[in-house]
Motif scaffolding. Structure first.
Motif, PDB file in Angstrom:
ATOM      1  N   THR A 182      -4.070   9.528  -0.232  1.00  0.00           N
ATOM      2  CA  THR A 182      -3.428   8.625   0.739  1.00  0.00           C
ATOM      3  C   THR A 182      -2.439   9.341   1.648  1.00  0.00           C
TER       4      THR A 182
ATOM      5  N   THR B 274       4.168   7.166  -3.842  1.00  0.00           N
ATOM      6  CA  THR B 274       3.381   7.409  -5.056  1.00  0.00           C
ATOM      7  C   THR B 274       4.212   8.065  -6.138  1.00  0.00           C
TER       8      THR B 274
ATOM      9  N   ILE C  85      -3.669  10.069  -6.229  1.00  0.00           N
ATOM     10  CA  ILE C  85      -3.438   9.029  -5.217  1.00  0.00           C
ATOM     11  C   ILE C  85      -2.674   9.591  -4.024  1.00  0.00           C
TER      12      ILE C  85
ATOM     13  N   GLU D 290       0.837  -1.192   0.000  1.00  0.00           N
ATOM     14  CA  GLU D 290       0.000   0.000   0.000  1.00  0.00           C
ATOM     15  C   GLU D 290       0.885   1.260   0.000  1.00  0.00           C
TER      16      GLU D 290
ATOM     17  N   ASP E 143      -2.853  -1.186  -4.072  1.00  0.00           N
ATOM     18  CA  ASP E 143      -4.299  -0.950  -4.079  1.00  0.00           C
ATOM     19  C   ASP E 143      -4.747  -0.121  -5.282  1.00  0.00           C
ATOM     20  N   HIS E 144      -3.833   0.616  -5.875  1.00  0.00           N
ATOM     21  CA  HIS E 144      -4.178   1.500  -6.998  1.00  0.00           C
ATOM     22  C   HIS E 144      -3.417   1.102  -8.262  1.00  0.00           C
TER      23      HIS E 144
ATOM     24  N   GLU F   2      -5.116   1.817 -11.621  1.00  0.00           N
ATOM     25  CA  GLU F   2      -5.138   3.234 -11.984  1.00  0.00           C
ATOM     26  C   GLU F   2      -3.789   3.670 -12.563  1.00  0.00           C
TER      27      GLU F   2
END
Length: 260
Positions: free
Chosen positions: A221, A227, A217, A43, A47-48, A51
């Motif tokens: 988050t 990210t 994101i 994470e 989770d993304h 995307e």
């Protein structure tokens, strides 16, 4: 470069073709499997992952479409810039002057927000507006690269071809342009690779490309390091793959003049 891994007894054409095919296949595989690879990470990346993968594909689409249009625009503008027609020369010079003298971000915003005001009814979707702005921008830089290549071809070669009885169209297509294209290829390749990174500015009008995905994101988050590092590494992978494709094309045309 991938050309170095092929057998030394292969010809330049064989090595360049093998490199081009391998790089294109690798690009397809990486883009297709990107979501699954990122899903393995912790994470917030895992989770993304979908995307990020969608954003990377959008970035690649933006680059390929606007790059192809920009190449055609660049050649057309270069021919107009070197034309004997004063009107064509003036129009091409004005286009290059305006585009190279204004920021790309302003051009993208202009296409999306200002153009519908100037031309009522012309409401471009965000993706189309970004493609038009990016194509116009890279086209202006391509035009100068192609113009430099055209000017670098010795005039004596065109005169000799005409003396042999070749029509002007054949002189240009068979003698002048192939040499000019070979000279122009390195800056054209550089412009294309830069375009992939410049496409990140499309986030300003809501295009959900890689940078926009990363920004959304990290805002949701509150984990900017993971990210943005993922966004940066993804751009690095994409530019590396694109560079391998363009390097294979340069190698095919023997830009360095090694003939080996």
């Amino acid at each position: 470069m991938l050309t170095a891994i092929w057998p030394s007894h292969w010809s330049r054409t064989q090595r360049s073709n093998a490199t081009l095919v391998s790089a294109l296949l690798l690009m397809v595989v990486v883009v297709a499997a990107l979501g699954q690879l990122l899903a393995l990470l912790p994470e917030p990346i895992g989770d993304h992952a979908a995307e990020f993968a969608d954003g990377a594909r959008t970035t690649l689409y933006l680059t390929l479409i606007s790059g192809a249009i920009g190449l055609l625009l660049g050649v057309a503008a270069a021919l107009a810039r070197t034309s004997a027609n004063v009107v064509l020369r003036t129009m091409a010079s004005a286009y290059i002057w305006i585009i190279r003298g204004t920021p790309l971000l302003v051009q993208i915003l202009f296409m999306y927000f200002a153009l519908p005001v100037l031309v009522p009814g012309l409401n471009l979707p965000d993706f189309a507006a970004a493609v038009v702005a990016l194509a116009l921008n890279v086209g202006a830089y391509n035009a100068e690269a192609v113009r430099a290549g055209l000017n670098a071809v010795p005039r004596g070669q065109a005169e000799a071809a005409r003396a042999l009885g070749l029509p002007k169209s054949r002189v240009f297509l068979d003698v002048v342009f192939p040499q000019a294209f070979k000279i122009s290829l390195p800056p054209l390749v550089s412009n294309f690779v830069a375009l992939l990174k410049d496409s990140s500015l499309a986030y300003a009008i809501g295009v959900v490309e890689l940078t926009n995905v990363g920004n959304r994101i990290q805002s949701a988050t509150f984990q900017p390091v993971e990210t943005l590092v993922t966004v940066g590494v993804t751009y690095l992978v994409l530019t590396t793959l694109v560079t391998q494709v363009t390097a294979a094309i340069e190698y095919r045309f023997d830009v360095e003049g090694r003939q080996k």
